[in-house]
Design a protein around this motif. Structure first.
Motif, PDB file in Angstrom:
ATOM      1  N   GLY A  65      17.449  35.957  44.163  1.00  0.00           N
ATOM      2  CA  GLY A  65      18.550  35.020  43.918  1.00  0.00           C
ATOM      3  C   GLY A  65      19.008  34.330  45.188  1.00  0.00           C
ATOM      4  O   GLY A  65      18.381  34.409  46.238  1.00  0.00           O
ATOM      5  N   SER A  66      20.125  33.640  45.088  1.00  0.00           N
ATOM      6  CA  SER A  66      20.628  32.842  46.202  1.00  0.00           C
ATOM      7  C   SER A  66      21.326  33.698  47.255  1.00  0.00           C
ATOM      8  O   SER A  66      21.507  34.907  47.089  1.00  0.00           O
ATOM      9  CB  SER A  66      21.595  31.773  45.682  1.00  0.00           C
ATOM     10  OG  SER A  66      20.931  30.882  44.821  1.00  0.00           O
ATOM     11  N   ASN A  67      21.711  33.044  48.337  1.00  0.00           N
ATOM     12  CA  ASN A  67      22.459  33.684  49.427  1.00  0.00           C
ATOM     13  C   ASN A  67      23.637  34.478  48.858  1.00  0.00           C
ATOM     14  O   ASN A  67      24.495  33.919  48.160  1.00  0.00           O
ATOM     15  CB  ASN A  67      22.946  32.572  50.354  1.00  0.00           C
ATOM     16  CG  ASN A  67      23.682  33.073  51.562  1.00  0.00           C
ATOM     17  OD1 ASN A  67      24.649  33.803  51.446  1.00  0.00           O
ATOM     18  ND2 ASN A  67      23.260  32.647  52.735  1.00  0.00           N
ATOM     19  N   PRO A  68      23.716  35.795  49.096  1.00  0.00           N
ATOM     20  CA  PRO A  68      24.754  36.617  48.465  1.00  0.00           C
ATOM     21  C   PRO A  68      26.171  36.253  48.872  1.00  0.00           C
ATOM     22  O   PRO A  68      27.116  36.481  48.100  1.00  0.00           O
ATOM     23  CB  PRO A  68      24.398  38.045  48.885  1.00  0.00           C
ATOM     24  CG  PRO A  68      23.540  37.897  50.099  1.00  0.00           C
ATOM     25  CD  PRO A  68      22.801  36.607  49.917  1.00  0.00           C
ATOM     26  N   TRP A  69      26.360  35.692  50.067  1.00  0.00           N
ATOM     27  CA  TRP A  69      27.708  35.273  50.469  1.00  0.00           C
ATOM     28  C   TRP A  69      28.090  33.993  49.729  1.00  0.00           C
ATOM     29  O   TRP A  69      29.231  33.841  49.310  1.00  0.00           O
ATOM     30  CB  TRP A  69      27.759  35.087  51.984  1.00  0.00           C
ATOM     31  CG  TRP A  69      27.688  36.390  52.709  1.00  0.00           C
ATOM     32  CD1 TRP A  69      28.737  37.171  53.108  1.00  0.00           C
ATOM     33  CD2 TRP A  69      26.502  37.100  53.084  1.00  0.00           C
ATOM     34  NE1 TRP A  69      28.276  38.315  53.707  1.00  0.00           N
ATOM     35  CE2 TRP A  69      26.906  38.302  53.713  1.00  0.00           C
ATOM     36  CE3 TRP A  69      25.135  36.840  52.964  1.00  0.00           C
ATOM     37  CZ2 TRP A  69      26.003  39.240  54.205  1.00  0.00           C
ATOM     38  CZ3 TRP A  69      24.220  37.778  53.453  1.00  0.00           C
ATOM     39  CH2 TRP A  69      24.655  38.960  54.063  1.00  0.00           C
ATOM     40  N   ALA A  70      27.142  33.112  49.530  1.00  0.00           N
ATOM     41  CA  ALA A  70      27.415  31.862  48.831  1.00  0.00           C
ATOM     42  C   ALA A  70      27.738  32.086  47.362  1.00  0.00           C
ATOM     43  O   ALA A  70      28.572  31.379  46.773  1.00  0.00           O
ATOM     44  CB  ALA A  70      26.226  30.917  48.966  1.00  0.00           C
ATOM     45  N   ILE A  71      27.084  33.068  46.738  1.00  0.00           N
ATOM     46  CA  ILE A  71      27.314  33.365  45.322  1.00  0.00           C
ATOM     47  C   ILE A  71      28.782  33.669  45.043  1.00  0.00           C
ATOM     48  O   ILE A  71      29.281  33.455  43.931  1.00  0.00           O
ATOM     49  CB  ILE A  71      26.409  34.539  44.879  1.00  0.00           C
ATOM     50  CG1 ILE A  71      24.952  34.072  44.824  1.00  0.00           C
ATOM     51  CG2 ILE A  71      26.826  35.094  43.522  1.00  0.00           C
ATOM     52  CD1 ILE A  71      23.951  35.194  44.598  1.00  0.00           C
ATOM     53  N   GLU A  72      29.493  34.134  46.073  1.00  0.00           N
ATOM     54  CA  GLU A  72      30.914  34.456  45.898  1.00  0.00           C
ATOM     55  C   GLU A  72      31.728  33.244  45.426  1.00  0.00           C
ATOM     56  O   GLU A  72      32.796  33.388  44.850  1.00  0.00           O
ATOM     57  CB  GLU A  72      31.499  34.990  47.207  1.00  0.00           C
ATOM     58  CG  GLU A  72      30.852  36.262  47.720  1.00  0.00           C
ATOM     59  CD  GLU A  72      31.171  37.458  46.846  1.00  0.00           C
ATOM     60  OE1 GLU A  72      32.281  38.023  46.952  1.00  0.00           O
ATOM     61  OE2 GLU A  72      30.301  37.828  46.027  1.00  0.00           O
ATOM     62  N   GLY A  73      31.225  32.039  45.664  1.00  0.00           N
ATOM     63  CA  GLY A  73      31.936  30.851  45.208  1.00  0.00           C
ATOM     64  C   GLY A  73      32.102  30.793  43.708  1.00  0.00           C
ATOM     65  O   GLY A  73      33.065  30.185  43.195  1.00  0.00           O
ATOM     66  N   TYR A  74      31.187  31.411  42.977  1.00  0.00           N
ATOM     67  CA  TYR A  74      31.278  31.404  41.517  1.00  0.00           C
ATOM     68  C   TYR A  74      32.404  32.291  40.991  1.00  0.00           C
ATOM     69  O   TYR A  74      32.826  32.151  39.841  1.00  0.00           O
ATOM     70  CB  TYR A  74      29.946  31.838  40.904  1.00  0.00           C
ATOM     71  CG  TYR A  74      28.832  30.845  41.101  1.00  0.00           C
ATOM     72  CD1 TYR A  74      28.982  29.507  40.745  1.00  0.00           C
ATOM     73  CD2 TYR A  74      27.606  31.247  41.640  1.00  0.00           C
ATOM     74  CE1 TYR A  74      27.945  28.597  40.926  1.00  0.00           C
ATOM     75  CE2 TYR A  74      26.572  30.352  41.813  1.00  0.00           C
ATOM     76  CZ  TYR A  74      26.740  29.027  41.460  1.00  0.00           C
ATOM     77  OH  TYR A  74      25.714  28.129  41.633  1.00  0.00           O
TER      78      TYR A  74
END
Length: 422
Positions: free
Chosen positions: A214-223
């Motif tokens: 999946g995508s960058n785990p820190w970026a996923i926090e935006g969801y």
């Protein structure tokens, strides 16, 4: 600030004190399996009152939830006005289906899709890390969104795409000034990303390994902010939230947002997450109670932004954690019909992947997995204007007529079946 600077493996639970773990958990990884990691927070316990939530997180934009995002310092965030998207009741369809039905309309974001939430966090995290730039493997929505936020931040952006991608989305990615490069295969893209991350220090937005992580785990926090916004917007949360998934980043992020609301005492339970896929690798693994998600066979879906024969562990985790549902589709007729129905009955023109939420909802209703009278939110991830070629392929040609009223009336009656009189 609540962010600890650490991440935790969703599968084995091992914690890592690092912010550079982009390929999943190395401890429990095998040739067939990889688990995602996710940032950790020291969240406060509260009295659970809605007023307390509004006091703790005033405002409605990205900065309102900065304490719940993975930043080490509080600073002004680069933003294009992401979030605070409309929650709209689908009264006509809801009545037909005997549901209390809504959409969370992510087409209202700056680049007309939910990827803006991921990229708003990613670009700010890259700036915090001092990265020389950001790099993507994308065929459209994510790349365009990332390019827009990178342009706003003045940060270099590379997008590795596949030759022959949708021309509209290719233009969308190019206009923001990203370095867009087309290669022949997905594996080619990932090899470039891995080199740029490992050898050059560029900040990765997207997956570049197999098994898929999946995508960058820190970026996923935006969801997560989608969950916080639904809590603000609804006096009573939905029974189910239906999400179209590719690698399941949004599915997991929304579930995690609700999980944090529960941990802080604002809600008692997490709404059921419902995943919709075209090919169904996650649905297959979930129904068979397997942790290893094996690739499945595709059938040529028009929903290009969600089509994958692969799946991710965090998708399974989100379904398990919320006691959710998973469904896969069988053909493009289901998707096209749902896209047309949303547009013509509710005035919502969304991309094919978004329309799959309605197609999946109907299948689950027919199976009895979703009950009449339930409150359901469909996540509309992106606008249909990003891929009008798909829509045009099943719409009829525009009828021609002279300007004589007799001919106009004939067309209106015979083609459109409108009651225009004699």
């Amino acid at each position: 600030m609540y962010y600890t600077g650490k991440v935790k493996c969703l599968h084995c639970g091992r914690e890592y004190d690092t912010e550079h773990l982009f390929e999943g958990c190395p401890h429990c990884r095998t040739k067939e399996f990889v688990s995602n990691v996710t940032p950790l927070y020291d969240l406060p316990k509260t009295d659970g009152k809605r007023e307390t939530f509004l006091q703790m997180f005033p405002g409605k934009g990205l900065s309102a939830y900065q304490a719940l995002l993975p930043f080490r310092k509080k600073r002004k965030l680069v933003d294009l006005g992401v979030g605070n998207t409309a929650l709209t009741a689908l009264e006509r369809l809801g009545k037909e289906l005997d549901l209390e039905l809504y959409i969370k309309d992510e087409t209202r974001n700056p680049t007309w899709g939910h990827k803006d939430r991921l990229n708003a966090v990613l670009i700010n995290k890259a700036l915090e890390q001092g990265a020389p730039g950001v790099i993507y493997a994308s065929t459209g929505n994510n790349g365009a969104s990332g390019a827009a936020f990178a342009a706003k931040a003045g940060l270099p952006c590379i997008i590795m795409t596949v030759t022959g991608v949708n021309r509209t989305l290719e233009t969308f990615m190019q206009i923001y000034g990203a370095a867009l490069i087309g290669v022949k295969t997905t594996t080619d893209r990932w090899n470039v990303l891995k080199h740029m991350v490992d050898e050059k220090g560029w900040y990765p937005a997207t997956n570049y390994v197999i098994p898929i992580v999946g995508s960058n785990p820190w970026a996923i926090e935006g969801y997560k902010i989608i969950a916080y916004e639904l809590y603000r917007q609804m006096k009573v949360l939905p029974d189910k939230i239906v999400v179209p998934i590719c690698y399941g980043d949004a599915l997991f992020g929304i579930m995690k947002g609700f999980s944090e609301l529960k941990e802080m005492g604002f809600i008692q339970k997490i709404p059921q997450m419902v995943s919709v896929e075209d090919y169904g690798p996650v649905a297959k693994a979930y129904h068979e109670q397997q942790n290893i998600i094996e690739p499945v066979k595709g059938w040529g879906s028009v929903a290009s932004s969600m089509s994958t024969v692969w799946g991710t562990y965090h998708s399974l985790y989100a379904l398990k954690k919320s006691h959710g549902l998973a469904v896969s589709l069988e053909n493009n007729r289901e998707i096209n019909a749902a896209q047309k129905e949303l547009a013509q009955k509710e005035g919502v023109y969304c991309e094919s992947a978004s329309a799959s939420t309605l197609a999946g909802l109907k299948k689950l209703l027919a199976q009895g997995a979703i009950k009449k009278g339930e409150k359901v939110v469909l996540l509309i991830t992106a606008s249909g204007v990003k891929d009008t070629a798909v829509t045009a392929s099943y719409l009829p040609p525009v009828p021609e007529s002279t300007a004589e009223m007799d001919d106009i009336v004939r067309v209106l009656k015979d083609v459109y079946h409108l009651p225009v009189g004699s």
